[in-house]
Write a protein that holds these residues in place. Structure first.
Motif, mmCIF file in Angstrom:
data_model
loop_
_atom_site.group_PDB
_atom_site.id
_atom_site.type_symbol
_atom_site.label_atom_id
_atom_site.label_comp_id
_atom_site.label_asym_id
_atom_site.label_seq_id
_atom_site.Cartn_x
_atom_site.Cartn_y
_atom_site.Cartn_z
ATOM 1 N N SER A 40 27.588 0.089 27.083
ATOM 2 C CA SER A 40 27.101 0.406 26.413
ATOM 3 C C SER A 40 26.644 0.275 25.035
ATOM 4 N N SER A 41 27.820 1.428 24.016
ATOM 5 C CA SER A 41 27.086 1.572 22.578
ATOM 6 C C SER A 41 27.632 0.079 21.729
ATOM 7 N N LEU A 42 28.657 -0.668 22.668
ATOM 8 C CA LEU A 42 28.862 -1.776 22.255
ATOM 9 C C LEU A 42 27.530 -3.167 21.761
ATOM 10 N N ASP B 90 26.810 -5.822 15.149
ATOM 11 C CA ASP B 90 28.154 -6.007 14.964
ATOM 12 C C ASP B 90 28.457 -6.978 15.464
ATOM 13 N N PRO B 91 28.675 -8.114 14.862
ATOM 14 C CA PRO B 91 29.873 -9.376 16.243
ATOM 15 C C PRO B 91 30.792 -9.109 17.245
ATOM 16 N N LEU B 92 30.453 -9.681 18.327
ATOM 17 C CA LEU B 92 31.283 -9.052 19.500
ATOM 18 C C LEU B 92 32.471 -10.101 19.068
ATOM 19 N N ILE B 93 33.626 -10.121 18.393
ATOM 20 C CA ILE B 93 34.470 -11.126 18.103
ATOM 21 C C ILE B 93 35.483 -11.034 19.357
ATOM 22 N N ALA C 255 22.344 -9.733 26.706
ATOM 23 C CA ALA C 255 23.677 -10.842 26.591
ATOM 24 C C ALA C 255 24.648 -9.747 26.576
ATOM 25 N N ARG C 256 24.570 -9.453 25.214
ATOM 26 C CA ARG C 256 25.959 -8.535 25.006
ATOM 27 C C ARG C 256 26.134 -7.583 25.723
#
Length: 346
Positions: free
Chosen positions: A110-112, A117-120, A270-271
């Motif tokens: 949830s936090s991400l 910040d980009p999801l590497i 989407a994230r």
């Protein structure tokens, strides 16, 4: 139960706070920030029909190349699936024992999802190396079945239905959609910007832009996913969302929608979706639409379905994913209709 229904009271209490962070302007389908069509290069027939659809409705989209079932990376992904299941003891366990297997989702999803910040690359994002196993010396393992729930692997037997078998086509479909979802998740822009993912075997209502524009104000401040079309589920099970005028909209909290031919995602959605789909114990574990349905049913995604569908599968020509044991090679037996479609059946 969907995340929307589980958290509806909390959302209503926090709605003012969410509206400070999220905007929810009225959007038509065509004014989504990005529209992507997942399509195999070899399906010239489908590209031709999609161009006719685009021209007729005045839409704009980008084609993203899908992976075919015989692509060189697919055997490598299968190796990683087998390795993941073997490490968890799941290749040989009976379904009763697997139900007791420990499965925990990462606590930072949830936090991400709400971070900018980009999801590497992580987890199954890196499962794309070409297989190095000699096809003539493959270890003897049972055919792979599709997982259910979080990570329950049914035991293989010869009578298991086709939809429960994990095939190269299903893995290729998963990879193709995740590639687009990753692009949306890392695109510049606010978390509430909307993108649409389409497959190339669809038809739409002539007035789809007007329909979507009129229903958009019924959406809550926070949502992840909207199914513009679905199959194999009663998506009117839950009461419709109400418009500001207090009249019912065509939007319902999603039940267990199948099929991936047309859906919208917020960037945050989407994230959140990517973070689930790339988690190794869950990644490539079943057909993609089965994964979506379970994530919704288990409250991991906030999703809504348009009822009746405004985008349907045409079921024209041979399917690239579905070919069951009784001769249905042009898709599953689910059939849907539009009020006034553009392309029709031919």
């Amino acid at each position: 139960m969907s995340a929307y229904l589980k958290g509806n009271l909390a959302y209503s209490v926090r709605r003012g706070d969410w509206q400070q962070k999220w905007t929810n302007p009225e959007r038509s389908f065509a004014s989504a920030t990005h529209v992507y069509v997942v399509s195999l290069l070899r399906r010239i027939d489908r590209r031709r029909d999609m161009e006719r659809l685009r021209s007729t409705l005045g839409l704009h989209w980008s084609y993203l190349e899908a992976k075919d079932a015989d692509d060189a990376i697919i055997p490598g992904i299968f190796e990683r699936i087998k390795l993941e299941r073997s490490n968890n003891g799941n290749l040989s366990y009976t379904s009763e024992r697997i139900k007791t297997a420990n499965f925990l989702w990462p606590t930072d999803i949830s936090s991400l999802a709400l971070s900018t910040d980009p999801l590497i690359n992580a987890g199954a994002d890196d499962w794309v190396s070409v297989s190095t196993v000699d096809p003539g010396h493959q270890p003897s393992v049972p055919p792979l079945t599709c997982a259910i729930q979080d990570n329950v692997i049914p035991e293989y037997n010869s009578s298991i239905p086709a939809y429960m078998m994990l095939t190269p086509a299903k893995v290729a479909c998963w990879h193709s959609h995740v590639s687009v979802i990753r692009k949306i998740a890392n695109a510049p822009g606010p978390l509430d910007q909307v993108s649409v993912i389409l497959e190339d075997d669809i038809d739409m209502e002539y007035d789809i832009k007007e329909r979507l524009s009129s229903m958009w104000p019924a959406l809550p401040a926070q949502w992840d996913m909207i199914f513009l079309g679905h199959c194999w589920s009663n998506e009117s099970m839950y009461p419709p969302l109400l418009l500001p005028s207090s009249t019912p909209s065509p939007l319902h909290p999603s039940n267990a929608p199948k099929c991936t031919h047309a859906y919208a995602l917020t960037k945050a959605g989407a994230r959140r979706l990517l973070l689930h789909l790339r988690y190794p114990p869950f990644a490539y574990s079943r057909a993609l639409d089965q994964a979506y349905a379970w994530l919704i049913q288990s409250g991991r995604l906030t999703a809504f379905s348009v009822v009746p569908s405004v985008v349907i599968q045409r079921k024209v020509g041979e399917s690239d994913v579905w070919n069951d044991k009784v001769g249905y090679s042009n898709g599953s037996r689910w059939r849907d209709e539009l009020v006034h479609g553009v392309l029709g059946a031919g």
